[in-house]
Each structure stands twice: as structure tokens, then as C-alpha cells.
Design an enzyme around this catalytic site. Structure first.
Site, mmCIF file in Angstrom:
data_model
loop_
_atom_site.group_PDB
_atom_site.id
_atom_site.type_symbol
_atom_site.label_atom_id
_atom_site.label_comp_id
_atom_site.label_asym_id
_atom_site.label_seq_id
_atom_site.Cartn_x
_atom_site.Cartn_y
_atom_site.Cartn_z
ATOM 1 N NE ARG A 65 -1.816 -2.027 2.810
ATOM 2 C CZ ARG A 65 -2.326 -3.389 2.820
ATOM 3 N NH1 ARG A 65 -2.620 -3.823 1.723
ATOM 4 N NH2 ARG A 65 -1.216 -4.769 3.000
ATOM 5 C CB THR A 66 3.935 2.922 2.211
ATOM 6 O OG1 THR A 66 2.961 2.124 3.339
ATOM 7 C CG2 THR A 66 4.386 4.052 2.376
ATOM 8 C CE LYS A 95 27.645 -2.915 -5.641
ATOM 9 N NZ LYS A 95 28.377 -1.367 -6.865
ATOM 10 N NE ARG A 116 7.342 0.565 4.706
ATOM 11 C CZ ARG A 116 5.876 0.237 4.504
ATOM 12 N NH1 ARG A 116 5.980 -1.100 3.998
ATOM 13 N NH2 ARG A 116 4.889 0.281 4.965
ATOM 14 C CG HIS A 144 3.500 4.131 8.577
ATOM 15 N ND1 HIS A 144 3.622 5.151 8.270
ATOM 16 C CD2 HIS A 144 2.984 2.243 7.618
ATOM 17 C CE1 HIS A 144 3.340 4.048 6.291
ATOM 18 N NE2 HIS A 144 3.124 3.072 7.216
HETATM 19 C C1 NCD Z 1 1.754 -1.258 7.959
HETATM 20 C C2 NCD Z 1 3.121 -0.548 8.073
HETATM 21 O O1 NCD Z 1 4.221 -1.327 7.307
HETATM 22 O O2 NCD Z 1 3.500 -0.388 9.503
HETATM 23 N N1 NCD Z 1 1.459 -1.521 6.666
HETATM 24 C C3 NCD Z 1 1.088 -0.345 5.313
HETATM 25 O O3 NCD Z 1 2.024 0.436 5.785
HETATM 26 N N2 NCD Z 1 -0.397 -0.320 5.647
HETATM 27 C C4 NCD Z 1 1.364 -2.606 8.845
HETATM 28 C C5 NCD Z 1 1.738 -3.435 9.300
HETATM 29 O O4 NCD Z 1 3.201 -4.185 8.653
HETATM 30 O O5 NCD Z 1 1.728 -4.048 10.017
#
Ligand code: NCD
Length: 315
Positions: A65-66, A95, A116, A144
């Protein structure tokens, strides 16, 4: 010729607009981003405000999703995307290149970076190394922030307000960055009551609890007892990847499962949210219940991320 080579124009006149965690989000900025997201959702925004801009997405942890919603948002704003969806293996991190060096380099190619990373604080480190805005797509068990924004957007859209609500956050609150960020943002609005529902070992960290001064907070391990008085139940995944061993994870797997039966206890007006992915916490039979808001919630990520990218790079 020589002069232009020795004195390149400054890339940015003003400090970059980073979004590394909830502390970068003042209440007026939250409200602005929610309003802007609604404008994007209605289709009332100026066409292609980020035409000619380039976004780099660097993901050192898996994502559906993100990453897709950030990339879709950038394309819908008229911009373009450079993507490393498996940066740990597919970039020079393999590396031994440091995150700071990688960010410094990508800063020279793109107008903003979505990052991320599995380490808490990595996005803040990246922001210090970058010359362009760095936006968090999640830092380990830290925060997040854009998920929390899309969660607020969803609550406001579904229930009409962000204040005087009883919100239950359930599951792995110790490692779950979405619940941690959402708790902080919800505590900025008046009259909210947060019910932290987790096994004692997976309690919300005191670093978050200590900052929830505005909200009333209760803690319990009893999901069935807590559920009856809620406006929102925010269910989360037990974060398998954050446990020291699979055995330890197995102890908590399946601790809270929403089934059609358990949904009878949730008030009629309430909604069930989940950041997704789910790993058994919500029976797919619950999906047909109109209170199941998680797929609508995921869709809202697009509008929020359009608003965030436009704020970071536009105007
Ligand atoms: C979440 C995350 O990556 O923290 N997912 C997301 O971004 N919708 C939740 C999760 O991984 O449990």
C-alpha cells in the site's frame, strides 16, 4: 562558463519540508493536509501541480500500500517516480554503502524521497543527510506518519469528526508503528479516549504514552470487554518480523481475532479499521459488514499521499 561551473544556483532557498514522524505534524498542518486530501479526492485540484518533478521511493522493507499509493499519488500529480522497492538488495546498500551516502546521492537526482527502513530513527538520519524533503514510509517499530494521517482522514470521513471519540487500538502496540503514530495524532484533538488493547508484553511504549497528555488513556488485554463502547476499533497485525524468535511470535499470533461473532459486540455506528496487511486478525467473512472500513481506509492513502507530496514539493 567558468562562473556557472563554480557557482551553481542553490537547489533550495528554504529548508526542505521533511515528514519523519508525528512530531513534524502540527495541528494546523494536519488540518491543512486533511483538507487538501479531500480536494484531491473530489477532483477539484489544479491539474498536474507536480509536473516535471521527480520522486524517489527507497524501500528497505516490504510494502504494498505505502509504496504503490505514494507512486500512484506522484503520477496523478503529474510527476514521475524513481523506485527501489527492494533497496536492501537492489541498491549499493548490498555493497555496504551507508544510508546517509545513499540519501545524499539520491538527493542529487530527485526532488523528494520517500523512505521505508527497518531501523527506528533511520528516516530522521536520512533527513539530516538530504538536500530535498524526506518523507517517512515507516521506520522499523518507530513511526508511520502518513499512515496515521490517512487513518485520521478515514475516521473523519466515516464518523464526521476527530474529537470526543473512543478509539480502541488493538494488537501489537509495542512494535506496531501505525498504532504508535495514530495514538499521538489522535491525542492532539480534544476529548478523545484511547483504549490500548494488548497482551501485557506488547503494551504501547512509554515513549508514546508519556506524550498523550491531552487524551484519556486506558490499558487492557480484554478485547471483548473493551469493544462494546467504542467508536473505532483499530486492529493491528502482530509484527512477526520484530520478534527475536518465531517461537516468541507464535505465543501472540491469533491473540485477537475479529470474527462475525465478535463484530456483534461492536456498536452499530462504529467502524473497524486495520492498516493492513492482515495476518489472521480479521476473518474475511467480516469484510461484508458495512462497518469494516479497512479497504476504504487503504484507498484513502492515495488522497493523503497526494496532499503530502504536494505540500513537500509544490507551491
Ligand atoms: C503497516 C506497516 O508497514 O507498518 N502497513 C502499512 O503501511 N499499511 C502495518 C503492518 O505492516 O502491520
Amino acid at each position: 562558463m567558468r562562473d556557472t561551473l563554480t557557482a551553481p544556483p542553490a537547489r533550495t532557498q528554504v529548508p526542505p519540508r521533511h515528514l519523519t514522524g508525528p512530531n513534524d505534524l502540527s495541528l494546523p498542518l494536519i488540518e491543512q493536509l486533511l483538507d487538501d486530501a479531500a480536494v484531491f479526492e473530489r477532483g477539484d485540484a489544479e491539474a498536474a501541480p507536480l509536473r516535471g518533478r521527480l520522486l524517489a521511493t527507497l524501500f528497505y522493507e516490504p510494502s504494498t500500500r505505502t509504496r504503490f499509493s505514494f507512486e500512484a499519488a506522484m503520477h496523478r500529480l503529474g510527476g514521475q517516480v524513481l523506485s527501489a522497492e527492494n533497496a536492501a538488495q537492489a541498491s549499493s546498500a548490498a555493497k555496504g554503502e551507508s544510508l546517509e551516502d545513499a540519501i545524499r546521492i539520491v538527493s542529487g537526482y530527485a526532488d523528494a524521497i520517500v523512505l521505508r527502513h527497518p531501523e527506528v530513527g533511520a528516516v530522521e538520519r536520512a533527513a539530516r543527510a538530504a538536500e530535498v524533503p524526506v518523507i517517512s514510509g515507516g521506520d522499523g517499530a518507530g513511526h508511520h506518519p502518513t499512515q496515521a494521517l490517512l487513518d485520521l482522514y478515514t475516521i473523519k470521513k466515516e464518523l464526521g469528526r476527530l474529537h470526543h471519540l473512543r478509539i480502541g487500538l488493538a494488537g501489537d502496540l509495542r512494535h506496531g508503528r501505525t498504532a504508535r503514530s495514530l495514538a499521538l495524532l489522535l491525542s492532539r484533538f480534544p476529548g478523545n479516549e484511547l483504549i490500548m488493547i494488548s497482551p501485557p508484553e506488547l503494551r504501547m511504549g512509554t515513549d508514546v504514552l508519556d506524550q498523550l497528555n491531552e487524551a484519556r488513556v486506558d490499558e487492557t488485554d480484554d478485547l471483548h470487554g473493551a469493544i462494546t463502547g467504542l467508536d473505532v476499533l483499530y486492529q493491528t497485525r502482530i509484527q512477526a518480523e520484530r520478534f527475536a524468535s518465531l517461537d516468541e511470535y507464535e505465543r501472540y499470533r491469533g491473540v485477537y481475532v475479529m470474527t462475525v461473532d465478535v463484530m456483534h459486540r461492536l456498536p452499530e455506528h462504529a467502524i473497524l479499521m486495520h492498516p493492513l496487511p492482515r495476518a489472521g486478525e480479521i476473518d474475511p467473512l467480516v469484510d461484508a459488514d458495512p462497518r469494516a472500513a479497512y479497504f476504504r481506509q487503504a484507498r484513502n492513502g492515495l488522497w493523503i499521499r497526494m496532499a503530502v507530496l504536494d505540500w513537500a514539493m509544490g507551491r
